[in-house]
Write a protein that holds these residues in place. Structure first.
Motif, short mmCIF file in Angstrom:
data_model
loop_
_atom_site.label_atom_id
_atom_site.label_comp_id
_atom_site.label_asym_id
_atom_site.label_seq_id
_atom_site.Cartn_x
_atom_site.Cartn_y
_atom_site.Cartn_z
N VAL A 59 0.87 -1.17 0.00
CA VAL A 59 0.00 0.00 0.00
C VAL A 59 0.91 1.22 0.00
O VAL A 59 1.61 1.49 0.99
N GLY A 60 0.92 1.94 -1.11
CA GLY A 60 1.78 3.09 -1.24
C GLY A 60 1.25 4.30 -0.50
O GLY A 60 0.07 4.36 -0.12
N ARG A 61 2.13 5.26 -0.30
CA ARG A 61 1.76 6.47 0.42
C ARG A 61 0.67 7.21 -0.36
O ARG A 61 0.80 7.45 -1.55
N GLY A 62 -0.43 7.54 0.33
CA GLY A 62 -1.52 8.26 -0.29
C GLY A 62 -2.54 7.39 -1.01
O GLY A 62 -3.48 7.91 -1.59
N GLU A 63 -2.40 6.06 -0.95
CA GLU A 63 -3.36 5.17 -1.60
C GLU A 63 -4.63 5.02 -0.74
O GLU A 63 -4.62 5.24 0.47
N ILE A 183 -13.16 9.33 14.08
CA ILE A 183 -12.18 9.62 13.03
C ILE A 183 -11.23 10.72 13.49
O ILE A 183 -10.01 10.65 13.27
N ALA A 184 -11.77 11.75 14.15
CA ALA A 184 -10.91 12.81 14.69
C ALA A 184 -9.91 12.23 15.68
O ALA A 184 -8.73 12.60 15.68
N ARG A 185 -10.35 11.33 16.52
CA ARG A 185 -9.45 10.68 17.48
C ARG A 185 -8.34 9.91 16.76
O ARG A 185 -7.19 9.92 17.18
N ALA A 186 -8.70 9.27 15.65
CA ALA A 186 -7.71 8.51 14.88
C ALA A 186 -6.72 9.43 14.17
O ALA A 186 -5.57 9.05 13.94
N LEU A 187 -7.15 10.64 13.83
CA LEU A 187 -6.31 11.56 13.07
C LEU A 187 -5.39 12.41 13.94
O LEU A 187 -4.40 12.96 13.44
N VAL A 188 -5.69 12.52 15.23
CA VAL A 188 -5.03 13.55 16.05
C VAL A 188 -3.53 13.32 16.19
O VAL A 188 -2.77 14.27 16.37
N ALA A 189 -3.07 12.08 16.05
CA ALA A 189 -1.64 11.80 16.14
C ALA A 189 -0.93 11.93 14.80
O ALA A 189 0.24 11.63 14.69
N GLU A 190 -1.67 12.36 13.75
CA GLU A 190 -1.12 12.52 12.40
C GLU A 190 -0.50 11.20 11.92
O GLU A 190 0.69 11.13 11.59
N PRO A 191 -1.30 10.13 11.85
CA PRO A 191 -0.75 8.82 11.50
C PRO A 191 -0.39 8.71 10.03
O PRO A 191 -0.86 9.48 9.19
N SER A 192 0.44 7.71 9.73
CA SER A 192 0.74 7.39 8.34
C SER A 192 -0.41 6.65 7.68
O SER A 192 -0.61 6.76 6.47
N LEU A 193 -1.15 5.87 8.48
CA LEU A 193 -2.19 4.98 7.96
C LEU A 193 -3.46 5.14 8.78
O LEU A 193 -3.43 5.08 10.01
N LEU A 194 -4.59 5.32 8.08
CA LEU A 194 -5.90 5.27 8.72
C LEU A 194 -6.50 3.90 8.39
O LEU A 194 -6.77 3.59 7.23
N LEU A 195 -6.68 3.08 9.42
CA LEU A 195 -7.15 1.71 9.27
C LEU A 195 -8.58 1.63 9.78
O LEU A 195 -8.83 1.82 10.97
N CYS A 196 -9.52 1.39 8.86
CA CYS A 196 -10.95 1.44 9.19
C CYS A 196 -11.57 0.05 9.08
O CYS A 196 -11.40 -0.62 8.06
N ASP A 197 -12.30 -0.35 10.10
CA ASP A 197 -12.98 -1.64 10.12
C ASP A 197 -14.48 -1.42 10.08
O ASP A 197 -15.07 -0.99 11.07
N GLU A 198 -15.10 -1.68 8.94
CA GLU A 198 -16.54 -1.50 8.75
C GLU A 198 -16.99 -0.14 9.27
O GLU A 198 -17.87 -0.03 10.14
N PRO A 199 -16.42 0.96 8.77
CA PRO A 199 -16.67 2.28 9.36
C PRO A 199 -18.11 2.76 9.23
O PRO A 199 -18.51 3.69 9.94
N THR A 200 -18.90 2.16 8.33
CA THR A 200 -20.30 2.58 8.17
C THR A 200 -21.27 1.49 8.60
O THR A 200 -22.47 1.62 8.36
N GLY A 201 -20.78 0.46 9.25
CA GLY A 201 -21.61 -0.70 9.57
C GLY A 201 -22.78 -0.39 10.48
O GLY A 201 -23.81 -1.08 10.43
N HIS A 219 -8.55 11.31 1.99
CA HIS A 219 -7.68 10.73 0.97
C HIS A 219 -7.19 11.81 0.01
O HIS A 219 -6.01 11.84 -0.36
N ALA A 220 -8.08 12.72 -0.38
CA ALA A 220 -7.69 13.81 -1.28
C ALA A 220 -6.63 14.70 -0.63
O ALA A 220 -5.80 15.31 -1.34
N ASP A 221 -6.60 14.75 0.69
CA ASP A 221 -5.59 15.53 1.42
C ASP A 221 -4.26 14.79 1.51
O ASP A 221 -3.30 15.32 2.07
N GLY A 222 -4.21 13.54 1.02
CA GLY A 222 -2.97 12.79 1.01
C GLY A 222 -2.86 11.68 2.03
O GLY A 222 -1.82 11.01 2.11
N LEU A 223 -3.91 11.44 2.82
CA LEU A 223 -3.86 10.39 3.83
C LEU A 223 -3.96 9.01 3.18
O LEU A 223 -4.68 8.83 2.20
N THR A 224 -3.24 8.05 3.73
CA THR A 224 -3.30 6.67 3.26
C THR A 224 -4.41 5.94 4.01
O THR A 224 -4.42 5.94 5.25
#
Length: 255
Positions: A59-63, A183-201, A219-224
């Motif tokens: 998984v490349g950067r920004g994919e 999602i905000a909690r997941a983003l606050v550390a500025e991670p390299s990867l956002l890993l989502c498990d059934e985020p709309t379930g 994703h458009a902002d460059g997050l993987t």
């Protein structure tokens, strides 16, 4: 994705440096965020269960990659391995170019906290803490100075469109708002990867669409993004899709 921060865990940063082969003074080529090299996981028996068969994945950067499969296919095992919750029993997993199999447990934990943001189907928010407090608590174990936590939590909530709801409890929020807090909690550390498990379930169709639009914007902002789902409509939002069935991971070729 970002340069080493002064508040980063020294053990994780030392591990990252140990696996950098760039010449002194040269800017290294960005490593893929995720690279599986023959990664597999077998749970001990009796009898042993091969939950994830040896596989390759980059998984490349920004994919934006989605992972699909029916219940019992191995998606949860894949999530646990990709999220550094379980260590593979075969192969190598490199996260941001770091060979995670060579790290001690505390260094793997530090790396997970700094480089991976998790979003789950059930939100996992503390019901008696405000949105701001839920996001702020995510930084307690990441070495972020106490004086910075409020500002960073507010910025993360503003990024997901909840700057006006910082003082509200999750119990007074809609499902979509609670997922945005997660999602905000997941983003606050500025991670390299956002890993989502059934985020709309746990969301209705309209609310799910709003959350998916937010993921598109990130994703458009460059997050993987690596999104695990059984929903073909969610899977279609990714730019690449891989499937998992009976523990076998394979690329989905567009028709």
């Amino acid at each position: 994705m970002t340069a080493a921060r002064p508040d980063a865990d020294p053990a994780a940063e030392a591990a990252a440096e140990a696996y950098s082969d760039a010449a002194p003074g040269a800017a290294p080529d960005p490593a893929p965020v995720v690279r599986f090299e023959g990664v597999g996981l077998t749970y001990p028996g009796p009898p042993p269960v091969q939950a994830l068969r040896p596989c390759e994945l980059t998984v490349g950067r920004g994919e934006y990659v989605t992972v699909v499969g029916p219940s019992g296919s191995g998606k949860s095992t894949f999530l646990n391995v990709a999220g550094l919750i379980d260590a593979p029993t075969t192969g190598r997993y490199l996260l941001d170019g770091i060979d995670t199999g060579s790290l001690r447990d505390r260094d793997r934990t530090a790396l997970r906290g700094q480089r991976i943001g998790f979003v789950f189907q059930s939100f996992h928010l503390l019901p008696h803490r405000t949105a701001l407090e839920n996001v702020r608590l995510a930084m307690v174990y990441n070495g972020v100075p106490r004086a910075e936590r409020d500002d960073r939590a507010r910025t993360a909530l503003e990024r997901v469109g909840l700057g006006h709801r910082t003082g509200h409890l999750p119990t007074r929020m809609s499902g979509g708002e609670r997922q945005r807090v997660a999602i905000a909690r997941a983003l606050v550390a500025e991670p390299s990867l956002l890993l989502c498990d059934e985020p709309t379930g746990n969301l209705d169709t309209a609310t799910a669409g709003a959350v998916l639009a937010l993921l598109d914007a990130l994703h458009a902002d460059g997050l993987t993004l690596l999104v695990i789902t059984h929903d073909p409509h969610v899977a279609a939002r990714g730019r690449r899709t891989v499937s998992i069935r009976d523990g076998v991971l394979s690329e989905v070729v567009p028709a």
